[in-house]
Enzyme design. Structure first.
Site, PDB file in Angstrom:
ATOM      1  N   ARG A  46      -2.869 107.237  -2.540  1.00 48.26           N
ATOM      2  CA  ARG A  46      -1.895 106.311  -1.933  1.00 48.26           C
ATOM      3  C   ARG A  46      -1.686 106.666  -0.463  1.00 48.26           C
ATOM      4  NH1 ARG A  46       2.915 107.545  -2.528  1.00 48.26           N
ATOM      5  NH2 ARG A  46       3.009 107.761  -4.796  1.00 48.26           N
ATOM      6  N   TYR A  98       0.376  80.553   9.027  1.00 47.77           N
ATOM      7  CA  TYR A  98      -0.125  80.565   7.652  1.00 47.77           C
ATOM      8  C   TYR A  98       1.046  80.384   6.667  1.00 47.77           C
ATOM      9  CZ  TYR A  98      -2.105  82.663   3.427  1.00 47.77           C
ATOM     10  OH  TYR A  98      -2.508  82.905   2.140  1.00 47.77           O
ATOM     11  N   ASP A 170      -1.685  87.490  14.921  1.00 46.29           N
ATOM     12  CA  ASP A 170      -2.454  87.348  13.687  1.00 46.29           C
ATOM     13  C   ASP A 170      -3.816  86.786  14.116  1.00 46.29           C
ATOM     14  OD1 ASP A 170      -3.683  86.520  11.352  1.00 46.29           O
ATOM     15  OD2 ASP A 170      -1.835  85.859  10.389  1.00 46.29           O
ATOM     16  N   LYS A 195     -10.508  87.443   4.722  1.00 46.02           N
ATOM     17  CA  LYS A 195     -11.213  86.323   5.335  1.00 46.02           C
ATOM     18  C   LYS A 195     -12.483  86.836   6.029  1.00 46.02           C
ATOM     19  CE  LYS A 195      -7.471  84.482   3.743  1.00 46.02           C
ATOM     20  NZ  LYS A 195      -6.267  84.268   4.525  1.00 46.02           N
TER      21      LYS A 195
HETATM   22  C1  LIG Z   1      -4.852  84.604   4.395  1.00 49.44           C
HETATM   23  C2  LIG Z   1      -4.039  84.791   5.600  1.00 49.44           C
HETATM   24  C3  LIG Z   1      -2.962  85.707   5.613  1.00 49.44           C
HETATM   25  C4  LIG Z   1      -2.542  86.482   4.383  1.00 49.44           C
HETATM   26  O1  LIG Z   1      -3.508  87.382   3.966  1.00 49.44           O
HETATM   27  P1  LIG Z   1      -3.776  87.793   2.411  1.00 49.44           P
HETATM   28  O2  LIG Z   1      -4.923  88.724   2.518  1.00 49.44           O
HETATM   29  O3  LIG Z   1      -4.071  86.540   1.674  1.00 49.44           O
HETATM   30  O4  LIG Z   1      -2.521  88.444   1.933  1.00 49.44           O
HETATM   31  C5  LIG Z   1      -2.269  85.867   6.795  1.00 49.44           C
HETATM   32  N1  LIG Z   1      -2.593  85.162   7.898  1.00 49.44           N
HETATM   33  C6  LIG Z   1      -3.598  84.267   7.923  1.00 49.44           C
HETATM   34  C7  LIG Z   1      -3.913  83.535   9.174  1.00 49.44           C
HETATM   35  C8  LIG Z   1      -4.356  84.053   6.774  1.00 49.44           C
HETATM   36  O5  LIG Z   1      -5.348  83.146   6.807  1.00 49.44           O
END
Ligand SMILES: *Cc1c(COP(=O)(O)O)cnc(C)c1O
Length: 380
Positions: A46, A98, A170, A195
């Site tokens: 962890r 998002y 982000d 992603k």
């Molecule tokens: C998918 C996504 C998130 C969240 O990420 P997870 O891995 O699904 O928790 C945050 N910001 C953007 C722009 C995303 O596409």
């Protein structure tokens, strides 16, 4: 070192013990100590794991950062950042972020912090909000999801510094290959590794990269205290996936530009949004701060939700699914799927209408992708 080399070599040094060219998966929860408290830097997975450390080294390198922290999901990174702020903080956030970020802020952390949603593409609004609220943090997603609005990272970072506000970007949609917010003045950059960074639709993960040692320690301590750890196997999969980031991103962008141009000419399409088109309202900023335009396209189909449904259920090479950034092409309907948690009135007020379709363009052969769209258009 250039990025295409970094993705392969940073964090990818041969194993010291055996020479194995690929980093091993340290599938272990604990580590043997020679005497109480005497260990090799690893006590419990962890807290730390060598496979995860390798991935963190690689990611820090990709965003030109001193530190990186990897967790179980993009949202868990966002949670840690929220917990790291003193309670009662004010956070300015883009109004088209998002859906999961919006839900986390408005239904979980709204009892702890104050959130103000504004259009971060409008620098006048940004400065007015900074001046009035002196927020702890400004949360910028660029390009946004799904409207692909682009905010000027450099200009926002300069303004935020003036009001002693930290800037976080982000950067999920561009990946570290096409955009590096820290180089543009931001304090932190986060990604959903689910992603493009992993790129193979087989892992959930998140990361944050930053230069501030104190903040990194704080986030790590929170991660260790709360527990949203990424498993060694998942970290290894991301390490494997990220090796092809450069070739994948180039291929995504090449296909996406062709599809965007095809859609722009199509009579059944009302409007196309793609940062690489000169018709994009912030195309100039895109060219300035991004080294490529990515693989995400949003378009408005001429017609109602019924026609959209027909279109979405006719395509085959494009799979109807949430998520994005994998090698395979995906299609989705934000109003019903990814952004259902955003109230309809809010969706409509920002232009997220029911005839909006989002594509995550994969790296398949472009002719097959266009033939698939052609077939679907013929049905509506
Ligand atoms: C998918 C996504 C998130 C969240 O990420 P997870 O891995 O699904 O928790 C945050 N910001 C953007 C722009 C995303 O596409």
């Amino acid at each position: 070192m250039k990025k295409a080399t970094k993705v392969i070599h940073v964090g990818g040094e041969p194993d010291k013990e055996t020479g194995a060219i690929m980093p091993p998966i340290y599938q272990t929860s604990t580590y043997v100590q020679s005497s109480p408290g005497v260990h090799k830097g690893y006590e419990y997975t962890r807290s730390h794991n060598p496979t995860r450390t390798r991935l963190e080294e690689c990611l820090a390198g990709l965003e030109n950062a001193k530190h990186a922290l990897v967790t179980s999901s993009g949202l868990s990174i966002e949670m840690l950042i929220m917990h790291a702020l003193p309670s009662g903080s004010t956070i300015i956030c883009g109004d088209d972020v998002y859906g999961g970020t919006y839900r986390l802020f408005t239904t979980v952390f709204n009892t702890i912090h104050n959130f103000l949603f504004i259009d971060t593409t409008d620098l006048k609004k940004v400065e007015a909000a900074l001046k009035e609220h002196k927020p702890a943090l400004i949360w910028v997603e660029t390009p946004t999801n799904p409207l692909l609005k682009i905010s000027d990272i450099k200009a926002i970072s300069v303004l935020a510094k003036k009001y002693k506000t930290k800037t976080i970007v982000d950067n999920t949609f561009m990946s570290p290959y096409f955009q590096n917010p820290l180089d543009l003045g931001a304090d932190m950059v986060m990604h959903s590794m689910t992603k493009y960074i992993n790129g193979h639709s087989d892992v959930i993960g998140g990361c944050v990269m930053l230069n501030d040692k104190v903040m990194h320690k704080k986030l790590w301590t929170l991660q260790n205290s709360i527990g949203p750890t990424q498993s060694p196997f998942d970290s290894w999969l991301v390490l494997r996936g990220v090796k092809t980031l450069a070739v994948r991103m180039e291929a995504h962008a090449k296909n996406a530009l062709k599809i965007a141009k095809y859609l722009e000419k199509h009579p059944k399409v009302e409007r196309v949004i793609y940062p690489g088109l000169s018709s994009h309202p912030q195309h100039k900023i895109a060219k300035k701060q991004m080294s490529g335009f990515g693989g995400m396209i949003t378009f408005f189909l001429r017609g109602d939700i019924k026609k959209c449904n027909k279109f979405l259920s006719t395509v085959k090479t494009f799979s109807l699914a949430e998520s994005l950034g994998g090698v395979e092409s995906l299609i989705e309907h934000p109003a019903i799927m990814t952004h259902a948690s955003v109230p309809k009135a809010v969706r409509e007020s920002i232009g997220l209408t029911d005839n909006l379709i989002r594509l995550s363009v994969g790296i398949e052969d472009i002719e097959d992708l266009i033939a698939d769209l052609d077939k679907a258009f013929a049905k509506v």
